[in-house]
Design a protein around this motif. Structure first.
Motif, PDB file in Angstrom:
ATOM      1  N   ASP A  71      20.534  47.308  -0.252  1.00 47.12           N
ATOM      2  CA  ASP A  71      21.704  47.250  -1.139  1.00 47.12           C
ATOM      3  C   ASP A  71      22.403  48.602  -1.028  1.00 47.12           C
ATOM      4  N   ALA A  72      23.685  48.556  -0.661  1.00 46.92           N
ATOM      5  CA  ALA A  72      24.407  49.780  -0.299  1.00 46.92           C
ATOM      6  C   ALA A  72      25.821  49.763  -0.863  1.00 46.92           C
ATOM      7  N   PRO A  73      25.954  49.708  -2.186  1.00 46.80           N
ATOM      8  CA  PRO A  73      27.301  49.679  -2.770  1.00 46.80           C
ATOM      9  C   PRO A  73      28.070  50.961  -2.463  1.00 46.80           C
ATOM     10  N   MET A  74      29.395  50.820  -2.478  1.00 40.13           N
ATOM     11  CA  MET A  74      30.280  51.912  -2.091  1.00 40.13           C
ATOM     12  C   MET A  74      30.835  52.622  -3.325  1.00 40.13           C
ATOM     13  N   THR A  75      31.106  53.893  -3.184  1.00 40.02           N
ATOM     14  CA  THR A  75      31.964  54.595  -4.124  1.00 40.02           C
ATOM     15  C   THR A  75      33.154  55.132  -3.329  1.00 40.02           C
ATOM     16  N   ARG A  76      34.186  55.521  -4.034  1.00 41.28           N
ATOM     17  CA  ARG A  76      35.476  55.943  -3.502  1.00 41.28           C
ATOM     18  C   ARG A  76      36.388  54.728  -3.313  1.00 41.28           C
ATOM     19  N   THR A  77      37.554  54.941  -2.735  1.00 41.19           N
ATOM     20  CA  THR A  77      38.642  53.969  -2.787  1.00 41.19           C
ATOM     21  C   THR A  77      38.857  53.264  -1.451  1.00 41.19           C
ATOM     22  N   ALA A  78      39.804  52.299  -1.472  1.00 42.35           N
ATOM     23  CA  ALA A  78      40.167  51.593  -0.243  1.00 42.35           C
ATOM     24  C   ALA A  78      40.713  52.552   0.804  1.00 42.35           C
ATOM     25  N   GLN A  79      41.406  53.600   0.376  1.00 41.60           N
ATOM     26  CA  GLN A  79      41.905  54.588   1.330  1.00 41.60           C
ATOM     27  C   GLN A  79      40.745  55.269   2.049  1.00 41.60           C
ATOM     28  N   ALA A  80      39.665  55.529   1.304  1.00 42.43           N
ATOM     29  CA  ALA A  80      38.482  56.131   1.934  1.00 42.43           C
ATOM     30  C   ALA A  80      37.854  55.174   2.947  1.00 42.43           C
ATOM     31  N   ALA A  81      37.909  53.873   2.645  1.00 40.50           N
ATOM     32  CA  ALA A  81      37.403  52.892   3.614  1.00 40.50           C
ATOM     33  C   ALA A  81      38.195  52.961   4.907  1.00 40.50           C
TER      34      ALA A  81
ATOM     35  N   GLY B  99      47.897  54.948  -7.323  1.00 36.30           N
ATOM     36  CA  GLY B  99      46.809  55.887  -7.087  1.00 36.30           C
ATOM     37  C   GLY B  99      45.429  55.295  -7.299  1.00 36.30           C
ATOM     38  N   LEU B 100      45.336  54.159  -8.011  1.00 33.46           N
ATOM     39  CA  LEU B 100      44.053  53.495  -8.226  1.00 33.46           C
ATOM     40  C   LEU B 100      44.280  51.979  -8.125  1.00 33.46           C
ATOM     41  N   PRO B 101      44.385  51.454  -6.897  1.00 32.91           N
ATOM     42  CA  PRO B 101      44.670  50.032  -6.705  1.00 32.91           C
ATOM     43  C   PRO B 101      43.428  49.167  -6.879  1.00 32.91           C
ATOM     44  N   PHE B 102      42.859  49.217  -8.071  1.00 31.57           N
ATOM     45  CA  PHE B 102      41.629  48.495  -8.397  1.00 31.57           C
ATOM     46  C   PHE B 102      41.973  47.466  -9.462  1.00 31.57           C
ATOM     47  N   ALA B 103      41.716  46.195  -9.175  1.00 28.87           N
ATOM     48  CA  ALA B 103      42.130  45.113 -10.068  1.00 28.87           C
ATOM     49  C   ALA B 103      41.348  45.133 -11.374  1.00 28.87           C
ATOM     50  N   MET B 104      42.043  44.820 -12.462  1.00 28.45           N
ATOM     51  CA  MET B 104      41.419  44.805 -13.776  1.00 28.45           C
ATOM     52  C   MET B 104      40.252  43.820 -13.830  1.00 28.45           C
ATOM     53  N   ALA B 105      40.387  42.689 -13.146  1.00 31.33           N
ATOM     54  CA  ALA B 105      39.307  41.700 -13.151  1.00 31.33           C
ATOM     55  C   ALA B 105      38.051  42.251 -12.505  1.00 31.33           C
ATOM     56  N   ASN B 106      38.192  43.045 -11.443  1.00 34.34           N
ATOM     57  CA  ASN B 106      37.018  43.640 -10.807  1.00 34.34           C
ATOM     58  C   ASN B 106      36.370  44.675 -11.719  1.00 34.34           C
ATOM     59  N   ALA B 107      37.201  45.442 -12.425  1.00 34.11           N
ATOM     60  CA  ALA B 107      36.652  46.403 -13.388  1.00 34.11           C
ATOM     61  C   ALA B 107      35.871  45.677 -14.479  1.00 34.11           C
ATOM     62  N   TYR B 108      36.436  44.602 -14.980  1.00 35.97           N
ATOM     63  CA  TYR B 108      35.777  43.819 -16.031  1.00 35.97           C
ATOM     64  C   TYR B 108      34.470  43.228 -15.519  1.00 35.97           C
TER      65      TYR B 108
ATOM     66  N   VAL C  13      42.511  42.089 -19.144  1.00 37.68           N
ATOM     67  CA  VAL C  13      42.639  40.946 -18.235  1.00 37.68           C
ATOM     68  C   VAL C  13      43.403  39.824 -18.922  1.00 37.68           C
ATOM     69  N   ASP C  14      43.076  39.562 -20.187  1.00 39.28           N
ATOM     70  CA  ASP C  14      43.742  38.484 -20.929  1.00 39.28           C
ATOM     71  C   ASP C  14      45.230  38.757 -21.107  1.00 39.28           C
ATOM     72  N   SER C  15      45.584  40.001 -21.392  1.00 35.86           N
ATOM     73  CA  SER C  15      46.979  40.306 -21.711  1.00 35.86           C
ATOM     74  C   SER C  15      47.807  40.681 -20.488  1.00 35.86           C
ATOM     75  N   GLY C  16      47.188  41.295 -19.487  1.00 35.22           N
ATOM     76  CA  GLY C  16      47.942  41.778 -18.334  1.00 35.22           C
ATOM     77  C   GLY C  16      47.749  40.985 -17.065  1.00 35.22           C
ATOM     78  N   GLY C  17      46.672  40.200 -16.996  1.00 33.93           N
ATOM     79  CA  GLY C  17      46.387  39.430 -15.799  1.00 33.93           C
ATOM     80  C   GLY C  17      45.283  40.045 -14.968  1.00 33.93           C
ATOM     81  N   ALA C  18      44.599  39.196 -14.228  1.00 37.03           N
ATOM     82  CA  ALA C  18      43.426  39.615 -13.462  1.00 37.03           C
ATOM     83  C   ALA C  18      43.764  40.636 -12.386  1.00 37.03           C
ATOM     84  N   ASN C  19      44.946  40.554 -11.794  1.00 38.83           N
ATOM     85  CA  ASN C  19      45.295  41.404 -10.667  1.00 38.83           C
ATOM     86  C   ASN C  19      46.035  42.674 -11.054  1.00 38.83           C
ATOM     87  N   THR C  20      46.213  42.893 -12.353  1.00 36.47           N
ATOM     88  CA  THR C  20      46.818  44.132 -12.812  1.00 36.47           C
ATOM     89  C   THR C  20      45.939  45.307 -12.416  1.00 36.47           C
ATOM     90  N   PHE C  21      46.557  46.383 -11.931  1.00 32.57           N
ATOM     91  CA  PHE C  21      45.775  47.552 -11.547  1.00 32.57           C
ATOM     92  C   PHE C  21      45.299  48.307 -12.788  1.00 32.57           C
TER      93      PHE C  21
END
Length: 292
Positions: free
Chosen positions: A120-130, A232-241, A272-280
């Motif tokens: 198991d090898a989860p990542m830290t840092r952002t898509a830009q780092a990928a 600067g942080l293109p991470f979806a609210m649904a993924n954070a949740y 997520v409920d108020s802004g949508g799943a794909n909101t950053f």
């Protein structure tokens, strides 16, 4: 290079991983899937698309999973067309998704029983780092197995941390994301309060940065607080949740304190409920300001 690499999940993070694996000279087979990012550049570089999971597994010496979470990992490995039944002997499965430690341990047992290895090898840092090839990995599993696949990991990472047995990688990733997302929620709520009280946004950020509020979470939120730029942080609210749900589950399973965890979880759930799943995630500032 003779190592054949398989990749399932050519999404926001997986696309950069794939590009750097090819750049390093490895052969790459990937799952053709509707959720992929555009793959024209990968095909031009020699990547081979596969229409079925087991087609990827049958050719891979190293199989990288880069999908959303625990449910997807389980489906990929153990579903009706799952890859466990088609693994090459000695194949190492590397789960770079964010998942639940208990699931990682279960999947590791199944892969080992099929004659493979599991990290198991989860990542830290952002898509830009990928895309830059500078991801950090938190790896749980056998040290010898990790050493064998490290040349492949080096293609898309800057640091690889061996953190113990299988499951420890995802435990640390959930702890990391709870602290990171919790800090972002705290700053976002303060920024919303500052707005309601007529405090200048730039001055608010500068004062925090010069004192106890300084750090990566503030810098990731700074562009949005000052100029409503969420890029600067293109991470979806649904993924954070999702990650916070996993954290609260892990805390509950270990009977750990989780009052703050539940509060942060509820904050992102409401977003997520108020802004949508794909909101950053940076837009949490606006959503909290609007929620009074």
């Amino acid at each position: 290079m003779t190592i054949q690499v398989g990749l399932i999940g050519v999404g926001l993070m997986g696309h950069g991983i794939a590009r750097n694996i090819l750049k390093a000279g490895y052969a790459l087979h990937f799952l053709e899937h509707a959720g992929n990012q555009p793959v024209d550049d990968l095909l031009a570089a020699g990547a081979v698309p596969c229409l079925q999971l087991q087609q990827v597994a049958q050719v891979a010496d190293v199989l990288i999973l880069c999908v959303t979470g625990a449910e997807q990992v389980q489906a990929i490995l153990t579903g009706p067309e799952g890859v466990v039944a088609a693994l090459r002997p000695g194949c190492t499965v590397i789960d770079c998704s964010t998942s639940v430690p208990a699931v990682s341990k279960q999947m590791a047992e199944l892969v080992r029983a099929a004659g493979g290895n599991y990290l198991d090898a989860p990542m830290t840092r952002t898509a830009q780092a990928a895309h830059d090839g500078t991801l950090h990995l938190l790896v749980g599993g056998d040290a010898a197995v990790l050493a064998h696949v490290c040349p492949v990991l080096a293609a898309f990472t800057e640091q690889v941390h061996h953190v113990g047995e299988v499951g420890n990688g995802h435990s640390l990733k959930l702890l990391h994301n709870f602290v990171s997302l919790g800090s972002i929620a705290l700053i976002a709520e303060a920024a919303a309060c500052a707005q309601h009280n007529g405090v200048d946004a730039a001055r608010f950020v500068d004062i925090l940065a010069a004192g106890g509020g300084a750090g990566v979470p503030l810098e990731r939120l700074r562009p949005y607080i000052v100029s409503q730029d969420a890029s600067g942080l293109p991470f979806a609210m649904a993924n954070a949740y999702k990650d916070l749900n996993y954290y609260v589950q892990m805390a509950g399973d270990s009977q750990s304190a989780q009052r703050i965890g539940q509060a942060v979880q509820q904050t992102y759930g409401a977003a997520v409920d108020s802004g949508g799943a794909n909101t950053f995630v940076p837009e949490l500032v606006r959503l909290l300001a609007e929620s009074r």
